[in-house]
Design an enzyme around this catalytic site. Structure first.
Site, PDB file in Angstrom:
ATOM      1  N   GLN A  93      17.904 -73.869 -16.135  1.00 28.70           N
ATOM      2  CA  GLN A  93      17.718 -74.041 -14.689  1.00 28.70           C
ATOM      3  C   GLN A  93      17.929 -72.689 -14.027  1.00 28.70           C
ATOM      4  OE1 GLN A  93      19.881 -77.549 -13.203  1.00 28.70           O
ATOM      5  NE2 GLN A  93      20.173 -78.168 -15.327  1.00 28.70           N
ATOM      6  N   LYS A 189       0.410 -75.633 -25.306  1.00 27.09           N
ATOM      7  CA  LYS A 189       0.728 -77.005 -24.911  1.00 27.09           C
ATOM      8  C   LYS A 189       0.861 -77.109 -23.399  1.00 27.09           C
ATOM      9  CE  LYS A 189       5.796 -76.764 -25.206  1.00 27.09           C
ATOM     10  NZ  LYS A 189       6.018 -75.407 -25.665  1.00 27.09           N
ATOM     11  N   ARG A 191       3.084 -79.230 -20.451  1.00 25.44           N
ATOM     12  CA  ARG A 191       4.300 -80.015 -20.268  1.00 25.44           C
ATOM     13  C   ARG A 191       4.194 -80.785 -18.946  1.00 25.44           C
ATOM     14  NH1 ARG A 191       9.384 -79.306 -22.468  1.00 25.44           N
ATOM     15  NH2 ARG A 191       8.867 -77.204 -23.168  1.00 25.44           N
ATOM     16  N   THR A 220      15.572 -82.202 -27.402  1.00 25.42           N
ATOM     17  CA  THR A 220      15.187 -83.562 -27.821  1.00 25.42           C
ATOM     18  C   THR A 220      14.346 -83.543 -29.089  1.00 25.42           C
ATOM     19  OG1 THR A 220      13.163 -83.549 -26.486  1.00 25.42           O
ATOM     20  CG2 THR A 220      15.199 -84.316 -25.415  1.00 25.42           C
TER      21      THR A 220
END
Length: 310
Positions: A93, A189, A191, A220
């Protein structure tokens, strides 16, 4: 002197052993209502003190332990206090994206550490290098690359190919591919939202190759496993992932069992859970010697950057 909280005492003990020191004695416990209770049990007046405490899960508890240990040391007249944070939590963050109303939590944590009384920060593989600029004190961001590269060399993989898990990791992956004298591929990719990734394309020829994915964090493992599946779909022979920080939250352990991923190699900046230790696909490397050498160089005012220059 080396002190530690409850986040990763095993790593702290190994670092102290390499330095031929005893861990500093301290009580880091909880009151009955959950508040952190810290007491330093030996003289630290004028000492060069390092508090080794990654801010991994439970993130807020470990961060508060670090803050209160620093405050206790400061009030005990420690000469200099270095927060040795192998894994710097909240590092993802680090900015406002498209004017979203969000906190820049990495900056908040930096402010908290400085306010608590930290004189210097030592960390490993910051998610974003610019976080060093959030501090107004010296920050040593060291790299796990020497550990990972040494292991890759030791494994002697056939038809080796380094893979960047996304466009943002190309610089890191290219540097490692250069050191390994092998080719580079990129997973492109998209997201849609946090912790959800959709693999779009593979840039580079991976057919018949042993693909080594290099990344800083595995959380994850959703992105990692989807990337491995895409590589296998494009003809990759084997897929091995090397990641510094094994966050492994949510259903990560179950996902790593996916046949698309052959092995996950991580560094012990974060202690593995029991489930992760029992997973046959996860292998852990120790960063204790590297951390110990860096701490020694900081103490002696020697160069840290020379550790990572050929």
């Amino acid at each position: 002197m080396i002190f530690t909280g409850n986040a990763n005492p095993k790593l702290a003990a190994e670092v102290a052993k390499h330095l031929q020191l005893q861990l500093g004695r301290a009580t880091v416990a909880r009151f009955s209502d959950g508040e952190v209770n810290v007491e330093i049990l030996e003289n630290v007046r004028g000492k060069d003190v390092f508090v080794l405490q990654p801010t991994c899960a439970p993130t807020n508890d470990n961060l508060m332990e670090l803050m209160l240990m620093v405050d206790a040391l400061k009030r005990s007249s420690a000469g200099r206090i270095t927060a040795a944070v192998p894994y710097f939590g909240y590092a993802r963050q680090d900015r406002r994206v498209r004017s979203m109303r969000v906190a820049i939590s990495a900056k908040v944590v930096a402010n908290m550490l400085e306010t608590a009384g930290v004189d210097r920060v030592l960390t490993m593989d910051l998610h974003a290098d610019q976080i060093q600029g959030f501090f107004d004190i010296p920050v040593d961001n060291i790299y796990a690359a020497p550990l990972l590269l040494a292991d890759v060399h030791q494994q002697q993989f056939d038809d080796l190919l380094v893979v960047s898990p996304d466009v943002g990791g190309v610089v890191r992956a290219r540097a490692l591919a250069k050191r390994l004298d092998c080719d580079l591929a990129i997973i492109d990719k998209r997201r849609p939202k946090a912790n959800v990734a959709e693999v779009m394309n593979i840039i580079g020829d991976v057919s018949g190759r042993t693909c080594v994915i290099m990344d800083d964090i595995v959380d994850t493992a959703n992105t990692l496993v989807k990337g491995a599946a895409a590589l296998k779909a494009h003809g990759a022979k084997r897929v091995i992932a090397y990641c510094t920080h094994a966050v492994l939250s949510g259903g990560a352990i179950a996902r790593i069992g996916d046949p698309a991923l052959d092995e996950l190699v991580v560094v012990d900046t974060i202690p593995l859970s029991e489930a992760a230790r029992e997973c046959g696909k996860i292998r852990q490397l120790s960063c204790a010697q590297l951390m110990a050498e860096t701490i020694l160089r900081i103490n002696r005012a020697d160069s840290v950057s020379s550790l990572f220059v050929d």
